[in-house]
Design an enzyme around this catalytic site. Sequence first.
Site, PDB file in Angstrom:
ATOM      1  N   GLY A  73      44.675  -4.528  10.281  1.00 46.65           N
ATOM      2  CA  GLY A  73      44.198  -3.232  10.748  1.00 46.65           C
ATOM      3  C   GLY A  73      45.085  -2.071  10.322  1.00 46.65           C
ATOM      4  O   GLY A  73      44.600  -1.015   9.901  1.00 46.65           O
ATOM      5  N   THR A  74      46.392  -2.258  10.424  1.00 42.85           N
ATOM      6  CA  THR A  74      47.311  -1.172  10.069  1.00 42.85           C
ATOM      7  C   THR A  74      47.175  -0.804   8.594  1.00 42.85           C
ATOM      8  O   THR A  74      47.103   0.371   8.240  1.00 42.85           O
ATOM      9  CB  THR A  74      48.765  -1.568  10.400  1.00 42.85           C
ATOM     10  N   ASN A 153      42.393   0.829  22.298  1.00 43.73           N
ATOM     11  CA  ASN A 153      43.120  -0.420  22.547  1.00 43.73           C
ATOM     12  C   ASN A 153      43.797  -0.463  23.905  1.00 43.73           C
ATOM     13  O   ASN A 153      44.074  -1.535  24.423  1.00 43.73           O
ATOM     14  CB  ASN A 153      44.150  -0.640  21.440  1.00 43.73           C
ATOM     15  N   GLN A 181      39.511  -2.982  17.732  1.00 50.28           N
ATOM     16  CA  GLN A 181      39.285  -3.570  19.065  1.00 50.28           C
ATOM     17  C   GLN A 181      37.827  -3.953  19.304  1.00 50.28           C
ATOM     18  O   GLN A 181      37.537  -4.735  20.198  1.00 50.28           O
ATOM     19  CB  GLN A 181      39.736  -2.582  20.154  1.00 50.28           C
ATOM     20  N   SER A 201      40.335  -6.125  11.949  1.00 44.24           N
ATOM     21  CA  SER A 201      41.394  -7.111  11.782  1.00 44.24           C
ATOM     22  C   SER A 201      40.925  -8.459  12.320  1.00 44.24           C
ATOM     23  O   SER A 201      40.316  -8.522  13.390  1.00 44.24           O
ATOM     24  CB  SER A 201      42.620  -6.641  12.561  1.00 44.24           C
ATOM     25  N   ALA A 202      41.223  -9.537  11.588  1.00 41.55           N
ATOM     26  CA  ALA A 202      40.698 -10.865  11.943  1.00 41.55           C
ATOM     27  C   ALA A 202      41.296 -11.428  13.230  1.00 41.55           C
ATOM     28  O   ALA A 202      40.603 -12.087  14.004  1.00 41.55           O
ATOM     29  CB  ALA A 202      40.951 -11.839  10.794  1.00 41.55           C
ATOM     30  N   HIS A 203      42.576 -11.169  13.480  1.00 38.75           N
ATOM     31  CA  HIS A 203      43.228 -11.876  14.593  1.00 38.75           C
ATOM     32  C   HIS A 203      42.795 -11.354  15.961  1.00 38.75           C
ATOM     33  O   HIS A 203      43.156 -11.938  16.987  1.00 38.75           O
ATOM     34  CB  HIS A 203      44.748 -11.859  14.442  1.00 38.75           C
ATOM     35  N   THR A 239      47.161 -10.640  -4.949  1.00 39.78           N
ATOM     36  CA  THR A 239      46.456 -11.918  -4.936  1.00 39.78           C
ATOM     37  C   THR A 239      45.724 -12.072  -3.612  1.00 39.78           C
ATOM     38  O   THR A 239      46.297 -11.810  -2.555  1.00 39.78           O
ATOM     39  CB  THR A 239      47.471 -13.067  -5.122  1.00 39.78           C
ATOM     40  N   CYS A 327      57.181   1.466  28.097  1.00 43.71           N
ATOM     41  CA  CYS A 327      58.473   1.261  28.739  1.00 43.71           C
ATOM     42  C   CYS A 327      59.246   0.090  28.193  1.00 43.71           C
ATOM     43  O   CYS A 327      60.465   0.090  28.221  1.00 43.71           O
ATOM     44  CB  CYS A 327      58.294   1.068  30.227  1.00 43.71           C
TER      45      CYS A 327
END
Lengths: 392, 129
Positions: A73-74, A153, A181, A201-203, A239, A327
């Site tokens: 995602g990033t 998120n 998300q 993002s896959a995860h 690759t 925090c």
Amino acid sequence: MNMKPIYLDHAATTPTAPEVVQAMLPYLEGTYGNASSLHSFGREAKTAVETARGRIASFMNARPEEIVFTSGGTESDNFIIKGIALSRKDRGNHIITSSIEHHAVLETCGFLRKQGFSVSFLPVDSNGLVNPDDVKKAITNKTILITVMHGNNEIGTIEPVAEIGSIAREHGVAFHTDAVQTFGHVPIDVDELKVDCLSASAHKLHGPKGVGLAYIRTGTKITPLLHGGDQEKRRRASTLNVPGIVGFGRAVDLAGTEMHAESSRQSALRDRLMEGLLAEINDTRINGHPIRRLPNNANLSFAFVEGEGLLLSLDMEGIAVSTGSACTSSSLEPSHVLSAIGVPVELAHGSLRFTLGRDTTREDIERVLRVMPGIVHRLRAMSPLARKGAIS
Amino acid sequence: MRQTGPYNEKVMDHFRNPRNAGELENPSGIGTAGNPVCGDIMEISIRIEDEVIKDIRFRTFGCGAAIATSSMVTELVKNKTIDEALAVSNRAVAEALGGLPPVKMHCSVLAEEALRSAIDDFRRRQGKP
């Protein structure tokens, strides 16, 4: 104590589905070819990649050639925002985003600002919604990109992406949404959402870590982030991550099958969790939109206590959650999202995010509801902020 | 030492079983440090007899390290003279806990400040006619 651990941090990452692992294994073992090679080893890998690409494209109503695989995602956010900004810099230098984006978007916009672009960070209402009228008003003849996330998120609010997309189109401005998300959790149709670009993002949907996608609508010019080989139609050199992409494809298959049932099952459990916590613990508030929210997200603030103490106490019970505040890292600045929706700073410090998943059961939620009041009570008894008599 | 999240077992012990939590009735002095906006506030109340801290309590709004440092500082100075207590540095509190993550060292500073503030309060009250 030998209780089953309860994982309620699926917005951070999800367990890789066994089916995904099974689908990936051959590409970690025997089928190791480079998808760019012309020989049979390469062709076999290439076929697997293109099969996954086709399935993922059809899942989001896109064309296969509009999908660029990335490392997550990033990277997708960086690629799209920087790539659009660079490719359109002769037409203008203004970018519009919201004040509650993920850091991958906010920091990228901040970086571009240092490079001479100007960025408008739109406010949100107390539920976390961007007002499409604000987007319209912010557009100038220099505006080249609007980037507003699909689902937040932290607080789970789902933004009016399609309405913002209409506005972007009327003004000829490229429109990106960070769907990290929502992808695999709520239906996504790139035409209905009226997006030109999208990150996923896959995860976050039981796929492997280290693989994501950038959707780039046909006709959208974009400058690559990675230069090198001809992979991904010269939009991303490197690759191809064949096992990762195959796993992503399998995860999307599973999401396609289970998404609707899981969405209603998880949102019912999530509602039970939020209502139970509100009923059992005084001086508690729910953050985020009451209805327009991710099915698996609950974010609550518990007055007079600090989130990390709650998190550690839950961790001792085998329950994994996340603080709504920053925090754990620096202890000073509370979450930019909670600040943007107007949660008072000291209350923001006492926020927790619970995010459910496929593996979350009714009993898990009941156990959280059993232990949470005692945890809050214990910390409040130690807190100088707790008003006497205000606590059950 | 075994780690639980960012903290060692000693810090977690003081977080789980804080010593001297609460507040004293009719304290000789009471002091606070930090502020809720920063996410940490500590309050220490002390009972002093013949220049000795005979009893001490704390109340803390803050992270695990803030609670553990509060607990540790009360343990370190209980039954000590005021001068001995004033010699306890934030570093000594952190060391007694077996160390703190660098980003949490400010919690030990707050513990020292809250204690000093309570002692200052006692001195002020003494100065009154």
